[in-house]
Design a protein around this motif. Structure first.
Motif, PDB file in Angstrom:
ATOM      1  N   ARG A 104       0.831  -1.209   0.000  1.00 25.07           N
ATOM      2  CA  ARG A 104       0.000   0.000   0.000  1.00 25.07           C
ATOM      3  C   ARG A 104       0.866   1.260   0.000  1.00 25.07           C
ATOM      4  NH1 ARG A 104      -3.170   1.385   4.400  1.00 25.07           N
ATOM      5  NH2 ARG A 104      -1.436   0.670   5.682  1.00 25.07           N
ATOM      6  N   TRP A 105       1.850   1.328   0.919  1.00 24.54           N
ATOM      7  CA  TRP A 105       2.663   2.536   1.011  1.00 24.54           C
ATOM      8  C   TRP A 105       3.510   2.734  -0.236  1.00 24.54           C
ATOM      9  CZ3 TRP A 105       0.710   5.820   3.900  1.00 24.54           C
ATOM     10  CH2 TRP A 105       0.194   5.512   5.170  1.00 24.54           C
ATOM     11  N   ALA A 106       3.963   1.632  -0.830  1.00 22.29           N
ATOM     12  CA  ALA A 106       4.717   1.758  -2.079  1.00 22.29           C
ATOM     13  C   ALA A 106       3.855   2.388  -3.170  1.00 22.29           C
ATOM     14  CB  ALA A 106       5.236   0.389  -2.517  1.00 22.29           C
ATOM     15  N   ALA A 107       2.587   1.962  -3.232  1.00 16.91           N
ATOM     16  CA  ALA A 107       1.668   2.518  -4.231  1.00 16.91           C
ATOM     17  C   ALA A 107       1.350   3.977  -3.945  1.00 16.91           C
ATOM     18  CB  ALA A 107       0.389   1.691  -4.273  1.00 16.91           C
ATOM     19  N   VAL A 108       1.178   4.329  -2.681  1.00 17.42           N
ATOM     20  CA  VAL A 108       0.895   5.715  -2.303  1.00 17.42           C
ATOM     21  C   VAL A 108       2.058   6.623  -2.717  1.00 17.42           C
ATOM     22  CG1 VAL A 108       0.646   7.276  -0.323  1.00 17.42           C
ATOM     23  CG2 VAL A 108      -0.693   5.172  -0.426  1.00 17.42           C
ATOM     24  N   VAL A 109       3.286   6.190  -2.407  1.00 18.33           N
ATOM     25  CA  VAL A 109       4.464   6.995  -2.738  1.00 18.33           C
ATOM     26  C   VAL A 109       4.597   7.150  -4.258  1.00 18.33           C
ATOM     27  CG1 VAL A 109       6.991   7.026  -2.667  1.00 18.33           C
ATOM     28  CG2 VAL A 109       5.687   6.452  -0.614  1.00 18.33           C
ATOM     29  N   GLU A 110       4.364   6.056  -4.985  1.00 17.27           N
ATOM     30  CA  GLU A 110       4.471   6.126  -6.440  1.00 17.27           C
ATOM     31  C   GLU A 110       3.467   7.116  -7.016  1.00 17.27           C
ATOM     32  OE1 GLU A 110       4.220   3.163 -10.363  1.00 17.27           O
ATOM     33  OE2 GLU A 110       3.702   2.417  -8.363  1.00 17.27           O
ATOM     34  N   ARG A 111       2.218   7.056  -6.552  1.00 14.38           N
ATOM     35  CA  ARG A 111       1.187   7.959  -7.063  1.00 14.38           C
ATOM     36  C   ARG A 111       1.500   9.411  -6.696  1.00 14.38           C
ATOM     37  NH1 ARG A 111      -2.452   7.570 -10.954  1.00 14.38           N
ATOM     38  NH2 ARG A 111      -3.779   5.956 -10.019  1.00 14.38           N
ATOM     39  N   ALA A 112       1.946   9.640  -5.462  1.00 16.26           N
ATOM     40  CA  ALA A 112       2.290  11.002  -5.047  1.00 16.26           C
ATOM     41  C   ALA A 112       3.409  11.573  -5.918  1.00 16.26           C
ATOM     42  CB  ALA A 112       2.688  11.013  -3.578  1.00 16.26           C
ATOM     43  N   GLY A 113       4.399  10.741  -6.238  1.00 15.61           N
ATOM     44  CA  GLY A 113       5.490  11.198  -7.096  1.00 15.61           C
ATOM     45  C   GLY A 113       5.011  11.542  -8.496  1.00 15.61           C
ATOM     46  N   GLU A 114       4.097  10.737  -9.032  1.00 19.75           N
ATOM     47  CA  GLU A 114       3.553  11.018 -10.362  1.00 19.75           C
ATOM     48  C   GLU A 114       2.835  12.359 -10.390  1.00 19.75           C
ATOM     49  OE1 GLU A 114       0.949   7.841 -11.274  1.00 19.75           O
ATOM     50  OE2 GLU A 114       2.519   6.320 -11.477  1.00 19.75           O
ATOM     51  N   MET A 115       1.986  12.586  -9.389  1.00 15.03           N
ATOM     52  CA  MET A 115       1.211  13.819  -9.354  1.00 15.03           C
ATOM     53  C   MET A 115       2.114  15.038  -9.142  1.00 15.03           C
ATOM     54  SD  MET A 115      -1.918  13.156  -9.927  1.00 15.03           S
ATOM     55  CE  MET A 115      -2.930  11.684 -10.110  1.00 15.03           C
ATOM     56  N   ARG A 116       3.118  14.888  -8.318  1.00 13.55           N
ATOM     57  CA  ARG A 116       4.052  15.991  -8.080  1.00 13.55           C
ATOM     58  C   ARG A 116       4.811  16.340  -9.357  1.00 13.55           C
ATOM     59  NH1 ARG A 116       9.408  16.891  -6.602  1.00 13.55           N
ATOM     60  NH2 ARG A 116       9.677  18.710  -5.211  1.00 13.55           N
ATOM     61  N   ALA A 117       5.218  15.311 -10.086  1.00 12.60           N
ATOM     62  CA  ALA A 117       5.943  15.553 -11.336  1.00 12.60           C
ATOM     63  C   ALA A 117       5.081  16.290 -12.346  1.00 12.60           C
ATOM     64  CB  ALA A 117       6.427  14.226 -11.916  1.00 12.60           C
ATOM     65  N   GLY A 118       3.761  16.106 -12.261  1.00 11.43           N
ATOM     66  CA  GLY A 118       2.851  16.792 -13.167  1.00 11.43           C
ATOM     67  C   GLY A 118       2.468  18.187 -12.713  1.00 11.43           C
ATOM     68  N   GLY A 119       3.067  18.671 -11.632  1.00  9.08           N
ATOM     69  CA  GLY A 119       2.802  20.028 -11.165  1.00  9.08           C
ATOM     70  C   GLY A 119       1.571  20.163 -10.292  1.00  9.08           C
ATOM     71  N   ARG A 120       1.011  19.049  -9.852  1.00 12.29           N
ATOM     72  CA  ARG A 120      -0.182  19.108  -9.021  1.00 12.29           C
ATOM     73  C   ARG A 120       0.187  19.102  -7.533  1.00 12.29           C
ATOM     74  NH1 ARG A 120      -4.618  14.978 -11.154  1.00 12.29           N
ATOM     75  NH2 ARG A 120      -5.767  16.096  -9.527  1.00 12.29           N
ATOM     76  N   ALA A 121      -0.764  19.472  -6.705  1.00 10.24           N
ATOM     77  CA  ALA A 121      -0.607  19.365  -5.250  1.00 10.24           C
ATOM     78  C   ALA A 121      -1.244  18.062  -4.796  1.00 10.24           C
ATOM     79  CB  ALA A 121      -1.269  20.545  -4.552  1.00 10.24           C
ATOM     80  N   VAL A 122      -0.684  17.462  -3.727  1.00  7.88           N
ATOM     81  CA  VAL A 122      -1.137  16.155  -3.257  1.00  7.88           C
ATOM     82  C   VAL A 122      -1.418  16.216  -1.768  1.00  7.88           C
ATOM     83  CG1 VAL A 122      -0.576  13.700  -3.060  1.00  7.88           C
ATOM     84  CG2 VAL A 122       0.271  15.015  -5.014  1.00  7.88           C
ATOM     85  N   LEU A 123      -2.548  15.654  -1.357  1.00  9.94           N
ATOM     86  CA  LEU A 123      -2.879  15.501   0.055  1.00  9.94           C
ATOM     87  C   LEU A 123      -3.044  14.015   0.349  1.00  9.94           C
ATOM     88  CD1 LEU A 123      -3.748  16.633   2.845  1.00  9.94           C
ATOM     89  CD2 LEU A 123      -6.093  16.700   1.964  1.00  9.94           C
ATOM     90  N   ILE A 124      -2.237  13.484   1.274  1.00 10.56           N
ATOM     91  CA  ILE A 124      -2.313  12.087   1.684  1.00 10.56           C
ATOM     92  C   ILE A 124      -2.949  12.042   3.060  1.00 10.56           C
ATOM     93  CG2 ILE A 124      -1.023   9.970   2.177  1.00 10.56           C
ATOM     94  CD1 ILE A 124       1.185  11.040   0.317  1.00 10.56           C
ATOM     95  N   GLY A 125      -4.118  11.407   3.161  1.00 15.12           N
ATOM     96  CA  GLY A 125      -4.842  11.346   4.425  1.00 15.12           C
ATOM     97  C   GLY A 125      -4.587  10.051   5.168  1.00 15.12           C
ATOM     98  N   THR A 126      -4.294  10.161   6.466  1.00 17.16           N
ATOM     99  CA  THR A 126      -4.080   8.995   7.323  1.00 17.16           C
ATOM    100  C   THR A 126      -5.015   9.068   8.520  1.00 17.16           C
ATOM    101  OG1 THR A 126      -2.377  10.011   8.722  1.00 17.16           O
ATOM    102  CG2 THR A 126      -1.635   8.995   6.666  1.00 17.16           C
ATOM    103  N   ARG A 127      -5.175   7.943   9.230  1.00 13.39           N
ATOM    104  CA  ARG A 127      -6.092   7.909  10.374  1.00 13.39           C
ATOM    105  C   ARG A 127      -5.407   8.189  11.701  1.00 13.39           C
ATOM    106  NH1 ARG A 127     -10.587   3.233  10.663  1.00 13.39           N
ATOM    107  NH2 ARG A 127     -10.877   4.348  12.628  1.00 13.39           N
ATOM    108  N   SER A 128      -4.074   8.158  11.752  1.00 14.70           N
ATOM    109  CA  SER A 128      -3.396   8.300  13.043  1.00 14.70           C
ATOM    110  C   SER A 128      -2.070   9.018  12.873  1.00 14.70           C
ATOM    111  CB  SER A 128      -3.154   6.923  13.670  1.00 14.70           C
ATOM    112  OG  SER A 128      -2.210   6.193  12.903  1.00 14.70           O
ATOM    113  N   VAL A 129      -1.531   9.495  13.994  1.00 11.44           N
ATOM    114  CA  VAL A 129      -0.209  10.107  13.999  1.00 11.44           C
ATOM    115  C   VAL A 129       0.832   9.100  13.527  1.00 11.44           C
ATOM    116  CG1 VAL A 129       1.578  11.120  15.466  1.00 11.44           C
ATOM    117  CG2 VAL A 129      -0.822  11.736  15.817  1.00 11.44           C
ATOM    118  N   ALA A 130       0.735   7.862  14.027  1.00 13.55           N
ATOM    119  CA  ALA A 130       1.711   6.834  13.659  1.00 13.55           C
ATOM    120  C   ALA A 130       1.698   6.591  12.158  1.00 13.55           C
ATOM    121  CB  ALA A 130       1.412   5.540  14.411  1.00 13.55           C
ATOM    122  N   ALA A 131       0.510   6.482  11.551  1.00 12.97           N
ATOM    123  CA  ALA A 131       0.428   6.236  10.114  1.00 12.97           C
ATOM    124  C   ALA A 131       0.984   7.411   9.316  1.00 12.97           C
ATOM    125  CB  ALA A 131      -1.017   5.958   9.717  1.00 12.97           C
ATOM    126  N   SER A 132       0.741   8.633   9.782  1.00 12.00           N
ATOM    127  CA  SER A 132       1.273   9.797   9.071  1.00 12.00           C
ATOM    128  C   SER A 132       2.796   9.799   9.091  1.00 12.00           C
ATOM    129  CB  SER A 132       0.725  11.094   9.670  1.00 12.00           C
ATOM    130  OG  SER A 132       1.237  11.328  10.970  1.00 12.00           O
TER     131      SER A 132
END
Length: 669
Positions: A471-499
């Motif tokens: 899951r985290w590998a996929a999240v990081v990959e998607r965030a990198g793709e969106m950042r490379a395209g000039g977009r802003a990204v918000l990743i939501g987590t349920r806890s401090v530990a997960a963030s």
């Protein structure tokens, strides 16, 4: 405040007490069943209400040109005349139309923001005690000022209640010039204020409050009332002896008149599972050794054999074998160990500390102190602690200094508190699913409000992986793709530990980012301000969920807007939609998706029997078939919602039993 206003709210008498409020509603299960049926049908009848509302909106808009031609002085004189009419006639339609039109014009002049017709429609619903369901980004802050000014001019104090101090402070500061134009004072009630500051804030015409602070202040007033009653004999004795009595401290609140609850489903539904409790500090003579003994014993007990763990209910109960083991351990020990019920409760608290409460999820450690994290807002609850020794048990578990034990002296549920307002209204982006409960418990009908602009947010679906690593590998990959395209990204987590796990993965991938959780709450405003800039990745707990408005730069808007990644489903799909709603606001472009794992808390707690079967059907990359993923989510969230609804019903029933026992003993709540 006029009799006409009270008559419109169907208030014929106040409950006995310090200040005006409704008496407790004496409903039964049949009443609540009828209420649920009515609530289920209320959104279907919303079209009729909207037709009446549109006629009202047309009347307000008809005054726009005439008001725009007036100078500020003449506009002020019009406002003074409307105030006199509202104060004498209550919420008469002509006066309300005039007031809404004036507020709209004043907001346009002072804030550069003119209410859209849908916001006028939402304000009309709020004014008459409805729950306005307005999609995220539709301007609920500006909508609330319409009924708030109208009711305040009619002479009733107004509470605008929201879920955290950031939103309360932001809204109060933004709208203060509007209230001042109408001769109204605006107050702010947030954590950390002194008593005199709170009294002054509640004395204002409109008070912006955080929900928990408001309820605790109400309980403090009730405690003061009980103390004054019990001290009456002492005052008489002192007067007879010639002593000059000191003036009693004033009540914090002026009463429960009119409330607008922002993010109403969060406050009235999600947070209504547990009562709010005020406790007093008491010395613990047995101290640390008692808790260390209990934790050591609990660590040696076996699940299923000695205790039943109900993680989704966050409860633990000793079995007969467990009670026998505790009794055997306590043989010959003094103090609480010699009392059967006391020692069993002590060990159950120790088991809870070991198995139900996790560091950086339910609490964190800051400055050597254990601080509770609010699971709904992601924020630290300062100066709050768990009762009945649980807080101390956790302190011993984490090797911290022991704080004083707290015993309950006053309690109330959200259900009972909010039903005491003379008129209650609410607004949120996600209320349809809980419309039956809103109607049966709070007498609030849900009125869906259409959007001002068509929604163009794209939902890219969901991906369910077998484990968190994928899951985290996929999240990081998607965030990198969106950042490379000039977009802003918000990743939501349920806890401090997960963030913080997400942050570590992003750092390892060389992706710069910001983290917003309970540890960084002081930088919240600045992090949110930058979250809409090109290439910005923000990892956030629920702090960046409800009410947070991420303003996009032109470059981000041109690149496709904000992309939201949900990394773990919540118990309710409503809360997921709140996070997705940070993207695509007010016609902006944007997109969202969910990337989750089978070992997430929701699935482990509510779908455990199916997880093995599902893992066997995952593809080689660890991804579950989309149809199975959607089915799993519906089943798990449905089970969680049913469980939480049962807990809320049990909380109400228990609250009634406690009230009856306290009344029998001659004590208040």
């Amino acid at each position: 405040m006029s009799r006409a206003l009270l008559a419109g709210w169907q208030v014929h008498a106040f409950a006995p007490g310090l200040y005006p409020e409704r008496g407790d509603l004496r409903d039964n299960r049949f009443d609540r069943l009828l209420g649920r049926l009515g609530g289920r049908w209320a959104p279907r009848g919303a079209s009729l209400r909207r037709q009446r509302g549109r006629r009202f909106v047309a009347q307000v808009e008809a005054q726009a040109d005439a008001l725009a031609a007036l100078d500020d002085g003449e506009l002020g004189r019009r406002a003074a005349a409307v105030r006199l009419t509202l104060a004498s006639d209550g919420l008469a339609e002509a006066a309300v139309v005039a007031c809404f039109a004036l507020v709209r014009e004043v907001c346009a002049r002072l804030l550069g923001l003119r209410h859209y017709p849908v916001q006028l429609l939402g304000g009309h619903a709020l004014l008459y005690g409805k729950l306005a369901e307005m999609q995220t980004g539709e301007g609920k802050t500006l909508t609330a000022v319409l009924p708030a000014v109208t009711v305040a001019l009619a002479g009733a104090p107004v509470h605008v209640i929201t879920v955290n101090d950031y939103l309360a402070r932001r809204d109060a500061e933004l709208l203060a010039p509007v209230y001042r134009f109408f001769g109204l004072r605006v107050g702010l009630v947030v954590p950390g204020q002194e008593r005199d500051e709170r009294v002054a804030a509640y004395a204002c015409d409109v008070s912006y409050c955080v929900n928990k602070d408001l309820v605790f202040d109400y309980l403090r007033d009730r405690i003061s009332q009980k103390r004054r009653r019990s001290a009456s004999r002492a005052l008489v004795d002192g007067w007879l002896a010639g002593a000059r009595p000191g003036a009693a401290a004033p009540a914090l609140l002026r009463g429960l008149f009119y409330a607008i609850v922002d993010e109403a489903d969060s406050v009235l539904i999600d947070e209504a599972r547990t009562p709010l409790i005020i406790s007093s500090d008491t010395d613990d003579p047995q101290g640390r050794a008692l808790y260390e003994q209990a934790l050591a014993l609990a660590a040696g007990l076996a699940a299923k054999e000695h205790y039943r763990l109900r993680r989704h209910e966050r409860s633990i109960e000793l079995s007969d074998a467990g009670r026998g083991a505790v009794g055997e351990f306590a043989r010959g020990l003094p103090g609480l160990w010699a009392i059967a019920r006391a020692r069993e409760e002590l060990v159950e608290q120790a088991l809870s500390a070991l198995h139900l409460f996790e560091l950086d999820r339910h609490y964190l450690i800051a400055d050597g102190k254990l601080q509770i994290v609010d699971e709904y807002t992601g924020r630290v609850l300062p100066d709050r602690s768990w009762e009945r020794g649980l807080h101390q048990m956790l302190e011993v578990k984490e090797g911290l200094d022991l704080s004083k034990r707290r015993d309950t002296i006053s309690r109330i549920t959200y259900q009972r508190f909010f039903r005491r307002y003379l008129c209650l209204a609410g607004m949120t982006g996600t209320a349809t699913e809980v419309a039956p409960e809103m109607r049966s418990v709070y007498a609030l009908d849900v009125v869906p409000i259409p959007t001002n602009e068509p929604m163009i947010r794209r939902h890219l679906g969901q991906r369910v992986y077998c484990d968190g690593e994928r899951r985290w590998a996929a999240v990081v990959e998607r965030a990198g793709e969106m950042r490379a395209g000039g977009r802003a990204v918000l990743i939501g987590t349920r806890s401090v530990a997960a963030s913080e796990v997400a942050s570590q993965r992003l750092l390892a991938a060389g992706l710069p980012h910001e983290v917003l959780n309970a540890r960084q709450d002081a930088q919240e405003a600045e992090i949110i301000r930058q979250a809409g800039t090109p290439g910005r990745i923000t990892v956030a707990t629920n702090m960046a969920g409800r009410g947070t408005d991420i303003v996009l730069s032109d470059a981000v808007r041109a690149a496709g807007g904000l992309h939201v990644i949900l990394s773990e489903f919540h118990d309710a799909a409503r809360i997921d939609r709140q996070l997705f709603g940070r993207a695509g606001r007010q016609g902006d472009p944007g997109s969202c998706e969910a990337i989750v794992a089978l070992d997430d808390e929701l699935f482990v707690a509510h779908a455990a029997p199916w997880l093995g079967w599902l893992r066997a059907r995952a593809a080689a990359d660890g991804l579950l078939p989309p149809a199975l993923g959607r089915l799993l989510r519906r089943l798990a969230q449905g089970a969680a919602e049913r469980q939480n609804a049962r807990i809320r019903r049990q909380t109400m029933e228990q609250d009634k039993r406690v009230e009856q026992s306290l009344a029998f003993a001659g004590r208040g709540e």
